[in-house]
Design a protein around this motif. Structure first.
Motif, PDB file in Angstrom:
ATOM      1  N   ALA A 177      -0.329   4.075   0.494  1.00  0.00           N
ATOM      2  CA  ALA A 177      -0.895   4.893   1.567  1.00  0.00           C
ATOM      3  C   ALA A 177      -0.135   4.708   2.878  1.00  0.00           C
ATOM      4  CB  ALA A 177      -2.370   4.554   1.765  1.00  0.00           C
ATOM      5  N   GLU A 178       0.325   3.488   3.167  1.00  0.00           N
ATOM      6  CA  GLU A 178       1.046   3.261   4.419  1.00  0.00           C
ATOM      7  C   GLU A 178       2.348   4.059   4.453  1.00  0.00           C
ATOM      8  OE1 GLU A 178       1.520  -0.723   5.791  1.00  0.00           O
ATOM      9  OE2 GLU A 178      -0.462  -1.355   5.067  1.00  0.00           O
TER      10      GLU A 178
ATOM     11  N   ALA B  20      -2.117   1.936  -5.089  1.00  0.00           N
ATOM     12  CA  ALA B  20      -3.095   2.708  -4.321  1.00  0.00           C
ATOM     13  C   ALA B  20      -4.439   2.598  -5.036  1.00  0.00           C
ATOM     14  CB  ALA B  20      -2.668   4.167  -4.204  1.00  0.00           C
TER      15      ALA B  20
ATOM     16  N   GLN C  71       1.375   7.697   5.084  1.00  0.00           N
ATOM     17  CA  GLN C  71       0.943   7.848   6.476  1.00  0.00           C
ATOM     18  C   GLN C  71       2.138   7.856   7.422  1.00  0.00           C
ATOM     19  OE1 GLN C  71      -1.760   4.578   6.597  1.00  0.00           O
ATOM     20  NE2 GLN C  71      -3.346   5.679   5.449  1.00  0.00           N
TER      21      GLN C  71
ATOM     22  N   ALA D 187      -6.740   7.309   0.897  1.00  0.00           N
ATOM     23  CA  ALA D 187      -5.951   6.503  -0.039  1.00  0.00           C
ATOM     24  C   ALA D 187      -6.325   6.806  -1.480  1.00  0.00           C
ATOM     25  CB  ALA D 187      -6.133   5.013   0.259  1.00  0.00           C
TER      26      ALA D 187
ATOM     27  N   ALA E  51       0.832  -1.203   0.000  1.00  0.00           N
ATOM     28  CA  ALA E  51       0.000   0.000   0.000  1.00  0.00           C
ATOM     29  C   ALA E  51       0.868   1.254   0.000  1.00  0.00           C
ATOM     30  CB  ALA E  51      -0.931   0.006   1.208  1.00  0.00           C
TER      31      ALA E  51
END
Length: 834
Positions: free
Chosen positions: A456-457, A571, A460, A505, A454
């Motif tokens: 997104a991780e 993503a 983040q 995301a 991911a």
């Protein structure tokens, strides 16, 4: 600052004089000769320079800063006065700057922005042997400028390990060589233990060298990862003695780099763990021992990400020699190589242009307005074509490979075209700031320790780092570097918005789609772990993927495998965003394809997003306008054997192929399988006009289509030079058979004929203007071969008596004269009663 005497000093007047007489020069000088820091100042007062600036290209930021700093100290000035530098996201120059040290990509921007190089009198390409893509492109552009706009521009290619003769020939330039200042270096191969990793082997070599030799140690390792592992081993098992452990790589701050490049203030011995930035252009004082892993991280095209990535590769022999030479700069030294003595290295480093992604190069060429540039090694045609395909997807080029207005904006950003397309996509400040984060993340090494697919991780983790609560399983130094790069991108784009504290995301995916339009993927309707990509290929998720269940994804990294690619980093992307942002890529229309089961065409009404089929339903009657292309595609899949070949047409094709080999001056086209399959659209597609079945193509139509490849006059020459039949002394015409050999070359043509039909003929018949003798298959009256020869005269003289004795009793009704030279040739048996 007192300047030491450098070995290149006696050569400096000759360098000035050479450039006064000739606008180009190749300068060879080994490490330590002083070419980097002594040549530019020596040229400042040259009359041909006329008070203009000198721009020197360095392949690395560390070397650019160090070279500028040293020259400035020589002149008793701060950096940015008469000597300055410009690198990515950092510069120290002023109106007074006369010598400007830049990294390679900076020159490309200077040339694109001002092709006349106003105010610049000389370009120096330092360490050109490293053959970076940006240096090759910079030299090609500079040569174009020199040839068309600035004949007074001086160009100098400098290197320590260079094929100077080849480069001087390419540049049509004089070649000067400087002696170095080197002491003898004893080279040894430090053996590895069984199943020992490189880092433990390096630790043992360091411990041995500290105990056995004086002076500082310079340890060459491939990259930061290997440096960190070696650091950890040395911390866990410190060698005896008082020494300082330092690291040197391109991501260090200026202060950290300066500390490594200066002698130890307290006189302690130093162990410097370095990447190949220490191989050239920078000098580390006090080094007496070099420990060389024999490896480096060099750019290679990574098909997984679509970018050029740094891969660990074996260095070239020239690099190994240059690294070893670092031990002999101040006194006799020692070099330990951590590879077996039996291992052979390539003599020279391969140029990057042959092995990296060329989309940036293709965009630069389009921006320049010409690709007719002179490259020392031309870009590979296949890689350049693939790069242009990507640029068309990114709307940077039009169908004719001309740069678009968007392409010019992308070019001005000076980064990979994928990242440039993403950075230019958003139109509000918050999304621009998020795009800057993503650009920094994509360019950096992965900050996450556990595997995750991911994107997104990763973002983040960056957001948490900024808030002072970075997750434990992250690399904080990598996150700090990413944060700094994102800040530089915001400054570059004049975005005054703070990076967002949170983002969905889908926000990330919607931006990534602009960088990877070819990797937008839709979930397979029957298999939720499989995805169809916009480029038509298939990909699958990890079994434990955190992206499971997403209907649409965009992949920033794939691992290509035999069947499906593996989605390594992606993503989710919103379909509504795709339909708004990529409206032209959604299409609906009739498509015709070949149905192998029915051996016929089928028509469907298909909705697509590029190569992704969104829906499909039967369309009924086949559209004849689409049928021809579908039939051509069927032939491409089934092979040429699917066409109605007659024996005579196959022979005509072979005749052309043979003549092409025997008489290349005719200029006959290639009619081999590969060439015909590659050009089906040109020669076969017109023959399928109005047809909806493969078997509707008749042999005469195929013959006319194939023969259209050869103009009428050449067709007549084929009939004359490679006839289908030839007259023999019996008065009959017999067939000539043509064939190709196992390697695809022309085989000797064959004339099979009963030997009684050749009585009286002395010489073997020839074709192709007498160049090619026929291979005679001399047959018995029953049509069985008695002899194969290209020497008919020798057959009559030596072999005929034996054949006559053996055959006369077997075929008594046929003539077997003692004197075949004067016998009457015949295709018949003897008259009854004879």
């Amino acid at each position: 600052m007192h300047a030491p005497a450098f070995p290149i000093a006696p050569l400096l007047p000759r360098i000035r004089d050479s450039l006064a007489a000739h606008p180009r020069l190749v300068l060879e000088a080994p490490p330590g000769a002083g070419k980097t820091t002594q040549v530019p100042p020596a040229l400042l007062d040259a009359p041909w320079l006329g008070g203009r600036r000198i721009v020197m290209l360095e392949p690395r930021r560390v070397a650019a800063r160090a070279a500028a700093g040293y020259m400035a100290r020589q002149r008793g000035e701060p950096v940015g006065a008469s000597v300055g530098y410009r690198i990515r996201f950092d510069s120290k120059v002023s109106a007074a700057t006369r010598i400007e040290v830049v990294t390679e990509g900076i020159l490309t921007r200077m040339l694109q922005d001002d092709p006349e190089l106003t105010g610049i009198g000389a370009l120096l390409f330092d360490e050109f042997h490293e053959r970076h893509l940006a240096a090759d492109l910079g030299l090609a552009l500079a040569l174009d400028v020199q040839a068309s706009l600035r004949p007074d521009l001086r160009i100098v290619a400098m290197s320590a390990t260079l094929d100077g003769e080849r480069l001087a020939g390419f540049l049509d330039a004089p070649r000067l060589s400087s002696a170095g200042r080197a002491f003898p270096v004893e080279v040894a191969h430090f053996p590895a233990r069984r199943d020992e990793a490189p880092e433990p082997q390096a630790r043992r070599a360091i411990e041995h060298a500290l105990a056995a030799h004086p002076g500082d140690l310079l340890v060459f390792l491939p990259g930061q990862r290997e440096i960190a592992r070696t650091q950890a081993l040395l911390a866990a098992h410190p060698p005896p003695g008082d020494h300082e452990l330092l690291v040197l790589h391109g991501d260090l701050t200026v202060e950290q780099q300066s500390r490594v490049l200066q002698p130890a203030a307290d006189g302690r011995r130093r162990v410097v763990l370095a990447t190949n930035v220490a191989e050239s252009s920078v000098t580390l004082p006090g080094v007496r021992v070099v420990i060389d892993s024999g490896q480096a991280r060099e750019p290679r095209l990574d098909p997984n990400s679509g970018f050029s990535r740094l891969d660990v590769v074996a260095i070239a022999q020239a690099s190994a020699d240059q690294r070893a030479g670092r031990a002999g700069r101040v006194a006799a030294g020692w070099a330990y190589r951590l590879w077996p003595q039996s291992q052979r290295l390539e003599p020279q480093r391969r140029p990057e242009i042959a092995q990296v992604d060329l989309s940036g190069l293709a965009l630069e060429l389009a921006g320049w307005g010409s690709d007719a540039l002179r490259f020392l090694d031309p870009p590979p045609a296949g890689a350049l074509a693939a790069a242009r395909d990507l640029l068309r997807r990114l709307d940077a080029l039009d169908a004719d490979h001309a740069i678009t207005a968007r392409g010019r904006r992308m070019l001005a950003l000076g980064t990979h075209p994928r990242l440039a397309a993403m950075l230019l996509a958003p139109d509000d400040r918050g999304r621009i700031a998020l795009a800057c984060d993503l650009a920094a993340l994509l360019e950096a090494r992965d900050p996450l320790y556990p595997r995750s697919d991911a994107v997104a991780e990763r973002w983040q983790a960056l957001a948490a780092f900024r808030a002072g609560r970075a997750p434990a399983a992250t690399n904080r130094s990598a996150l700090a570097a990413i944060d700094a790069a994102a800040k530089q991108w915001r400054r570059r784009l004049r975005c005054d918005a703070a990076p967002p504290a949170s983002a969905h995301a889908h926000d990330l995916g919607d931006l990534l789609a602009h960088a990877f339009p070819d990797r937008i993927a839709r979930q397979h309707p029957q298999d939720p772990k499989r995805y169809q990509l916009a480029n038509g290929r298939m990909a699958r998720l990890f079994d434990d993927s955190s992206l499971y269940g997403e209907p649409w994804l965009v992949a920033s990294e794939l691992r290509h495998e035999a069947k499906d690619a593996l989605l390594q980093r992606a993503a989710p992307v919103d379909e509504a965003h795709l339909r708004a942002a990529f409206a032209a890529h959604f299409r609906e229309g009739d498509e015709v394809h070949w149905d192998p089961a029915r051996r016929a065409l089928a028509s469907q009404r298909v909705e697509r997003f590029d190569g992704i089929v969104l829906s499909s339903r039967p369309a009924g009657r086949v559209d004849s306008a689409l049928a021809a292309q579908a039939l051509v595609a069927a032939v491409a899949e089934l092979g040429l054997a699917a066409l109605p070949w007659s024996e005579s047409l196959s022979q005509w094709r072979l005749r052309v192929q043979c003549l092409r080999a025997w008489m290349p001056e005719l200029g006959l086209p290639d009619l081999g399988d590969e060439a015909l399959l590659a050009s089906l659209d040109r020669w076969l597609k017109p023959a399928f006009a109005g047809k909806t079945r493969l078997d509707a193509l008749a042999e005469p139509e195929l013959a006319e289509a194939l023969k259209s490849r050869v103009d009428w006059n050449l067709r007549q020459r084929v009939e004359q030079l490679a006839p289908t039949r030839i007259a023999v002394p019996s008065g009959m015409e017999r067939r000539i058979a043509y064939a190709l050999g196992d390697e695809g070359g022309a085989s000797p043509p064959v004339l099979a004929v009963k030997l009684q039909e050749l009585f009286g003929l002395a010489e073997t018949p020839r074709i192709a203007d007498g160049r090619v003798p026929l291979t005679l298959h001399l047959l018995s009256p029953a049509g069985r071969p008695l002899q194969v020869t290209q020497d008919l005269r020798g057959f009559w003289d030596r072999t005929w008596p034996e054949v006559r004795r053996e055959m006369k009793g077997r075929y008594p009704k046929h003539p077997w004269p003692e004197d075949p030279w004067n016998a009457t040739a015949t295709h018949r048996a003897k008259p009854r009663g004879a």
